[in-house]
Design a protein around this motif. Structure first.
Motif, short mmCIF file in Angstrom:
data_model
loop_
_atom_site.label_atom_id
_atom_site.label_comp_id
_atom_site.label_asym_id
_atom_site.label_seq_id
_atom_site.Cartn_x
_atom_site.Cartn_y
_atom_site.Cartn_z
N SER A 4 0.83 -1.21 0.00
CA SER A 4 0.00 0.00 0.00
C SER A 4 0.86 1.26 0.00
O SER A 4 0.55 2.24 -0.68
CB SER A 4 -0.92 0.01 1.23
OG SER A 4 -1.74 -1.13 1.26
N ALA A 5 1.95 1.23 0.79
CA ALA A 5 2.85 2.39 0.86
C ALA A 5 3.52 2.64 -0.49
O ALA A 5 3.63 3.79 -0.92
CB ALA A 5 3.90 2.16 1.94
N VAL A 6 3.95 1.58 -1.15
CA VAL A 6 4.60 1.73 -2.46
C VAL A 6 3.62 2.31 -3.47
O VAL A 6 3.96 3.20 -4.26
CB VAL A 6 5.15 0.38 -2.95
CG1 VAL A 6 5.61 0.48 -4.40
CG2 VAL A 6 6.30 -0.08 -2.07
N ILE A 7 2.38 1.82 -3.45
CA ILE A 7 1.36 2.32 -4.37
C ILE A 7 1.05 3.79 -4.10
O ILE A 7 0.89 4.59 -5.03
CB ILE A 7 0.08 1.46 -4.28
CG1 ILE A 7 0.34 0.08 -4.88
CG2 ILE A 7 -1.08 2.13 -5.01
CD1 ILE A 7 -0.79 -0.92 -4.68
N SER A 8 1.01 4.17 -2.82
CA SER A 8 0.73 5.58 -2.49
C SER A 8 1.91 6.48 -2.82
O SER A 8 1.74 7.67 -3.12
CB SER A 8 0.38 5.71 -1.01
OG SER A 8 1.51 5.50 -0.20
N MET A 9 3.14 5.93 -2.77
CA MET A 9 4.32 6.72 -3.11
C MET A 9 4.42 7.00 -4.60
O MET A 9 5.02 8.00 -5.00
CB MET A 9 5.59 5.98 -2.66
CG MET A 9 5.89 6.05 -1.18
SD MET A 9 7.34 5.05 -0.75
CE MET A 9 8.63 5.93 -1.65
N ASN A 10 3.86 6.12 -5.42
CA ASN A 10 4.04 6.24 -6.88
C ASN A 10 3.58 7.58 -7.44
O ASN A 10 4.38 8.27 -8.10
CB ASN A 10 3.35 5.08 -7.58
CG ASN A 10 3.41 5.21 -9.09
OD1 ASN A 10 2.48 5.71 -9.73
ND2 ASN A 10 4.50 4.77 -9.69
N PRO A 11 2.32 8.00 -7.22
CA PRO A 11 1.92 9.30 -7.79
C PRO A 11 2.69 10.46 -7.19
O PRO A 11 2.97 11.44 -7.89
CB PRO A 11 0.42 9.38 -7.47
CG PRO A 11 0.20 8.42 -6.36
CD PRO A 11 1.20 7.33 -6.55
N PHE A 12 3.05 10.35 -5.89
CA PHE A 12 3.80 11.43 -5.25
C PHE A 12 5.18 11.57 -5.88
O PHE A 12 5.59 12.66 -6.30
CB PHE A 12 3.94 11.15 -3.75
CG PHE A 12 4.73 12.19 -3.00
CD1 PHE A 12 4.09 13.32 -2.47
CD2 PHE A 12 6.09 12.07 -2.81
CE1 PHE A 12 4.81 14.29 -1.80
CE2 PHE A 12 6.83 13.02 -2.13
CZ PHE A 12 6.18 14.14 -1.62
N CYS A 13 5.94 10.46 -5.97
CA CYS A 13 7.28 10.51 -6.54
C CYS A 13 7.24 10.86 -8.03
O CYS A 13 8.04 11.66 -8.51
CB CYS A 13 7.98 9.17 -6.34
SG CYS A 13 8.41 8.81 -4.61
N ASN A 14 6.29 10.26 -8.75
CA ASN A 14 6.18 10.53 -10.18
C ASN A 14 6.00 12.00 -10.48
O ASN A 14 6.67 12.57 -11.34
CB ASN A 14 5.03 9.73 -10.79
CG ASN A 14 5.44 8.33 -11.20
OD1 ASN A 14 6.52 7.87 -10.84
ND2 ASN A 14 4.60 7.64 -11.94
N ILE A 15 5.07 12.61 -9.78
CA ILE A 15 4.76 14.00 -10.11
C ILE A 15 5.92 14.92 -9.72
O ILE A 15 6.18 15.94 -10.39
CB ILE A 15 3.43 14.46 -9.46
CG1 ILE A 15 2.91 15.71 -10.19
CG2 ILE A 15 3.59 14.74 -7.98
CD1 ILE A 15 1.46 16.02 -9.93
#
Length: 340
Positions: free
Chosen positions: A116-127
């Motif tokens: 769940s943490a990795v999935i939530s980090m994805n849009p944050f890091c990507n943007i």
């Protein structure tokens, strides 16, 4: 009558016959009780996204990292973008299985938290990788004299490290509040967020909206407008634009546009859900369905980025050809040695 389930974002709520879910301590996604279509379509869709995403993003990382030439500043940011997408698609199969068995979490609580943490980090890091690459293109085109001084590969790598660290800090509430909860009515175990108070949910969602969407999008839009204005001005004045700068900028604008197309609906539904929670908006089944669809819609962006590199990025295509030529030559030499 609606049925309470835990979705990909893993949130819960109570439902009633005539009203939308009344949120206790966490956000929810509720869908109609006749949800066989979701259990049928979502798992294979997620698996396809996972397989394609792993293949494409591993390929991109190999081209960027194993090539004999050092990566440019833009390519450093794009390689970290591919790494973030790769981390996401590695976690999606667990959620595919979760959806396949009617949202009954079959794995450990640790895997529930980490995935769940990795999935939530994805849009944050990507943007924020896109923010940094937008700033790089802005400085390169609008302030070219300062570009070499302040936009070096060293600072690019340092910036990427900061994004990863802040992404991890951003995901800390997931590690703390994401837990396995057993629902005795449905006899299902959900991987869900369990805040201790409604205010915590509101603060969490508002923080996500502000720092993962509003602030970075404002920066990206500012840089993009300035970049487009500069390109138009130079064409009108018949000024030379270095081909490398123009090609890199075209690729970045394509990646930015793709990100906004695939992720904006997700963030818009988050904003609407917060407004629903604060009673500013009345709930409607359309919002509930939109929340479900926007999550799965956004995941496709992790597959699309590598495709854009090939279609739009001429420099990436050249790197790919050189990469294959080198490794093909090495494989040929190795084969000759073995056969002799």
């Amino acid at each position: 009558i609606k049925k309470e389930i835990s979705s990909m974002s893993g949130n819960q709520s109570n439902t009633s016959e005539d009203h939308c879910p009344t949120i206790n301590t966490s956000q929810s996604h509720c869908i109609p009780e006749d949800n066989s279509l979701i259990f049928t379509l979502v798992p294979p869709y997620i698996l396809v996204i996972s397989v394609l995403g792993i293949i494409f993003n591993v390929f991109v990382l190999m081209v960027f990292c194993l090539h004999k030439k050092a990566c440019t500043v833009t390519e450093i940011y794009l390689s970290h973008l591919a790494l973030a997408d790769l981390a996401l698609v590695f976690c999606l199969p667990f959620w595919s299985d979760y959806a396949r068995i009617s949202y009954d979490w079959p794995f450990s609580e640790s895997l529930c938290k980490v995935s769940s943490a990795v999935i939530s980090m994805n849009p944050f890091c990507n943007i924020y990788f896109l923010v940094m690459v937008s700033i790089d293109r802005y400085v390169a085109l609008v302030h070219p004299l300062s570009h070499e001084r302040i936009c070096s590969p060293f600072y690019a790598k340092l910036g990427c490290l900061f994004v990863w660290v802040f992404g991890l800090v951003f995901a800390l509430p997931i590690f703390i509040y994401r837990k396995l909860t057993f629902n005795p009515q449905s006899n299902l175990t959900h991987c869900s967020l369990n805040f201790t108070s409604p205010d915590q949910y509101l603060m969490y969602e508002v923080r996500v909206i502000i720092f993962s969407f509003i602030i970075p999008v404002i920066i990206i839009l500012f840089c993009t407008v300035k970049i487009i204005q500069t390109l138009r001005k130079r064409r009108m004045e018949v000024l030379n634009i270095q081909k490398t700068d123009q090609k890199a900028t075209t690729l970045i604008l394509a990646v930015l546009l793709a990100f906004l197309i695939w992720w904006v609906p997700f963030h818009v539904t988050k904003i609407l859900d917060v407004l629903r929670y604060t009673r500013i908006l009345k709930c409607h089944i359309t919002l509930i369905i939109a929340q479900q669809v926007s999550v799965y819609f956004a995941f496709f962006n992790s597959v699309l980025n590598p495709i854009l590199y090939v279609i739009v990025g001429k420099s990436f295509r050249n790197r790919t050809k050189e990469f294959f030529n080198v490794w093909l030559s090495a494989a040929t030499v190795l084969l000759l040695i073995v056969t002799e």
